[in-house]
Design an enzyme around this catalytic site. Structure first.
Site, PDB file in Angstrom:
ATOM      1  N   ALA A  66       0.870  -1.175   0.000  1.00 23.51           N
ATOM      2  CA  ALA A  66       0.000   0.000   0.000  1.00 23.51           C
ATOM      3  C   ALA A  66       0.908   1.226   0.000  1.00 23.51           C
ATOM      4  CB  ALA A  66      -0.876  -0.019   1.241  1.00 23.51           C
ATOM      5  N   GLY A 111       0.690  -5.111   0.628  1.00 23.78           N
ATOM      6  CA  GLY A 111      -0.442  -5.210  -0.309  1.00 23.78           C
ATOM      7  C   GLY A 111      -0.070  -5.900  -1.612  1.00 23.78           C
ATOM      8  N   GLU A 114      -0.293  -9.539  -0.792  1.00 23.54           N
ATOM      9  CA  GLU A 114      -1.727  -9.840  -0.625  1.00 23.54           C
ATOM     10  C   GLU A 114      -2.426  -9.889  -1.987  1.00 23.54           C
ATOM     11  OE1 GLU A 114      -1.872  -6.547   2.137  1.00 23.54           O
ATOM     12  OE2 GLU A 114      -2.736  -7.836   3.666  1.00 23.54           O
ATOM     13  N   GLU A 134       4.461  -5.075   7.271  1.00 21.82           N
ATOM     14  CA  GLU A 134       3.704  -4.013   7.955  1.00 21.82           C
ATOM     15  C   GLU A 134       4.143  -3.821   9.398  1.00 21.82           C
ATOM     16  OE1 GLU A 134       2.393  -6.427   6.086  1.00 21.82           O
ATOM     17  OE2 GLU A 134       0.988  -5.559   4.654  1.00 21.82           O
TER      18      GLU A 134
HETATM   19  N1  COA Z   1       4.624   3.217  -0.568  1.00 19.20           N
HETATM   20  C1  COA Z   1       5.058   4.389  -1.056  1.00 19.20           C
HETATM   21  N2  COA Z   1       6.263   4.550  -1.628  1.00 19.20           N
HETATM   22  C2  COA Z   1       7.066   3.469  -1.686  1.00 19.20           C
HETATM   23  C3  COA Z   1       6.683   2.213  -1.188  1.00 19.20           C
HETATM   24  C4  COA Z   1       5.383   2.114  -0.605  1.00 19.20           C
HETATM   25  N3  COA Z   1       4.910   0.951  -0.136  1.00 19.20           N
HETATM   26  N4  COA Z   1       7.687   1.336  -1.373  1.00 19.20           N
HETATM   27  C5  COA Z   1       8.677   2.032  -1.979  1.00 19.20           C
HETATM   28  N5  COA Z   1       8.305   3.312  -2.168  1.00 19.20           N
HETATM   29  C6  COA Z   1       9.075   4.413  -2.771  1.00 19.20           C
HETATM   30  C7  COA Z   1      10.191   4.878  -1.847  1.00 19.20           C
HETATM   31  O1  COA Z   1       9.669   5.824  -0.904  1.00 19.20           O
HETATM   32  C8  COA Z   1      11.150   5.493  -2.822  1.00 19.20           C
HETATM   33  O2  COA Z   1      10.670   6.766  -3.200  1.00 19.20           O
HETATM   34  P1  COA Z   1      11.698   8.011  -3.391  1.00 19.20           P
HETATM   35  O3  COA Z   1      12.608   7.565  -4.508  1.00 19.20           O
HETATM   36  O4  COA Z   1      10.802   9.131  -3.769  1.00 19.20           O
HETATM   37  O5  COA Z   1      12.416   8.150  -2.093  1.00 19.20           O
HETATM   38  C9  COA Z   1      11.023   4.577  -4.050  1.00 19.20           C
HETATM   39  O6  COA Z   1       9.773   3.900  -3.909  1.00 19.20           O
HETATM   40  C10 COA Z   1      12.116   3.538  -4.125  1.00 19.20           C
HETATM   41  O7  COA Z   1      12.146   2.851  -2.883  1.00 19.20           O
HETATM   42  P2  COA Z   1      13.498   2.661  -2.010  1.00 19.20           P
HETATM   43  O8  COA Z   1      13.079   2.387  -0.595  1.00 19.20           O
HETATM   44  O9  COA Z   1      14.408   3.824  -2.222  1.00 19.20           O
HETATM   45  O10 COA Z   1      14.107   1.381  -2.718  1.00 19.20           O
HETATM   46  P3  COA Z   1      15.056   0.275  -2.061  1.00 19.20           P
HETATM   47  O11 COA Z   1      15.536  -0.572  -3.189  1.00 19.20           O
HETATM   48  O12 COA Z   1      16.044   0.890  -1.158  1.00 19.20           O
HETATM   49  O13 COA Z   1      14.067  -0.614  -1.127  1.00 19.20           O
HETATM   50  C11 COA Z   1      12.017  -1.786  -0.615  1.00 19.20           C
HETATM   51  C12 COA Z   1      13.009  -1.333  -1.711  1.00 19.20           C
HETATM   52  C13 COA Z   1      10.845  -2.422  -1.318  1.00 19.20           C
HETATM   53  C14 COA Z   1      12.696  -2.804   0.300  1.00 19.20           C
HETATM   54  C15 COA Z   1      11.586  -0.556   0.213  1.00 19.20           C
HETATM   55  O14 COA Z   1      11.152   0.448  -0.692  1.00 19.20           O
HETATM   56  C16 COA Z   1      10.467  -0.820   1.180  1.00 19.20           C
HETATM   57  O15 COA Z   1      10.690  -1.386   2.233  1.00 19.20           O
HETATM   58  N6  COA Z   1       9.232  -0.401   0.836  1.00 19.20           N
HETATM   59  C17 COA Z   1       8.097  -0.491   1.714  1.00 19.20           C
HETATM   60  C18 COA Z   1       7.519  -1.886   1.709  1.00 19.20           C
HETATM   61  C19 COA Z   1       6.379  -1.977   2.714  1.00 19.20           C
HETATM   62  O16 COA Z   1       6.536  -1.749   3.901  1.00 19.20           O
HETATM   63  N7  COA Z   1       5.197  -2.342   2.218  1.00 19.20           N
HETATM   64  C20 COA Z   1       4.029  -2.482   3.027  1.00 19.20           C
HETATM   65  C21 COA Z   1       3.329  -1.208   3.160  1.00 19.20           C
HETATM   66  S1  COA Z   1       1.889  -1.337   4.212  1.00 19.20           S
END
Ligand code: COA
Length: 263
Positions: A66, A111, A114, A134
């Site tokens: 999400a 999400g 999911e 989460e």
């Molecule tokens: N919602 C909003 N933005 C997200 C996102 C999410 N779930 N997941 C990644 N992004 C965005 C980041 O904020 C970043 O944006 P920016 O470039 O403007 O800073 C961009 O996508 C790239 O992500 P980044 O974290 O820099 O990449 P990474 O390779 O270092 O890490 C992940 C990748 C997937 C491990 C990491 O982005 C992450 O943990 N995301 C969240 C996953 C999560 O918790 N999902 C459940 C949400 S309820």
């Protein structure tokens, strides 16, 4: 129909829905959920897509969850409504007559995991990563993750994954039965489309029955599930494609299924 956050095309009876917000790793915001809902509506109304494939744009993510940037402005009631919206869209996906394949090309987190679990089966690239992280945000899965993950991998593993937020690689997900097959990243989409085209040429009545009976049977006791199976077996038996299937076998030729819903 043009969309902001997804693309949708249909070719050879296969619909390809691509989550297309690569800058946010294809995270799901309310607008994206609305757009998916609209595509599912159009598939229900117009049967040109006999199979649906979901994938993510770019080479990094299927869907990274999400959209977390929406969270600070949500109050608890809005968060609840957002969870219900996601759950309803995923139920609609699960209940679509057409088979749905998740083609997971990268991160399928929160999400995104999911969403993939709401599809009929998951094909994953060897670079895919799955998880329910989460807990790292101090919240719990909200789009059905605690329930579908438990049904797929069992209670203890589901609790471990949701409580630790740990990520699984594609081969670990395969070993747990979360993923049906793993392909090298560069072959994933082509291999998925090959299977999707194959399903698009199969009996629609039988595919729908398989989907319904397995899903509903899994939530029932064995006798109820077998009862549902016998009923659906009768329905599939009455279809035009069932007559063609038997006839073609007896005539030693390939069946020409029409996908007709008539008897
Ligand atoms: N919602 C909003 N933005 C997200 C996102 C999410 N779930 N997941 C990644 N992004 C965005 C980041 O904020 C970043 O944006 P920016 O470039 O403007 O800073 C961009 O996508 C790239 O992500 P980044 O974290 O820099 O990449 P990474 O390779 O270092 O890490 C992940 C990748 C997937 C491990 C990491 O982005 C992450 O943990 N995301 C969240 C996953 C999560 O918790 N999902 C459940 C949400 S309820």
């Amino acid at each position: 129909m043009s969309h902001e956050n997804i693309t949708f095309t249909v070719e050879d009876g296969v619909g390809l829905l691509t989550f297309n917000r690569p800058k946010a790793l294809n995270a799901l915001n309310p607008k994206t959920l609305e757009e998916v809902d609209a595509v599912l509506d159009s598939i229900r109304r117009d049967d040109s897509a006999r199979v649906l494939v979901l994938t993510g744009a770019g080479d990094k993510a299927f869907v990274a969850g999400a959209d977390i940037s929406e969270f600070p402005s949500m109050n608890p009631l809005q968060a609840r409504l957002f969870a219900e919206k996601g759950q309803n869209v995923f139920f609609a996906l699960e209940q679509l007559s057409a088979p749905v394949i998740a083609c997971v090309n990268g991160y399928a987190l929160g999400g995104g995991c999911e969403l993939a679990m709401s599809c009929d089966f998951i094909y994953a690239s060897d670079k895919a990563r799955f998880g329910q992280p989460e807990i790292n945000l101090g919240i719990i899965p909200g789009f059905g993750g605690t329930q579908r993950l438990t049904r797929l991998v069992g209670r203890a593993k589901a609790k471990e994954l949701c409580m630790t937020g740990a990520m699984l690689d594609a081969h670990e997900a395969l070993a747990l039965g979360l993923v049906a097959r793993v392909f090298p990243a560069e072959e994933l989409l082509a291999e998925t489309m090959k299977v999707a085209r194959q399903l698009a040429g199969r009996s629609r009545v039988a595919l729908r029955a398989i989907k319904q009976v397995i899903d509903r049977g899994a939530d029932s006791d064995l006798k109820t599930g077998c009862f549902l199976e016998a009923e659906a077996f009768g329905v599939s038996f009455a279809s035009t494609d069932a007559k063609e299937g038997a006839q073609a076998f007896l005539e030693k030729r390939k069946p020409q299924f029409t996908g007709s819903l008539s008897q």
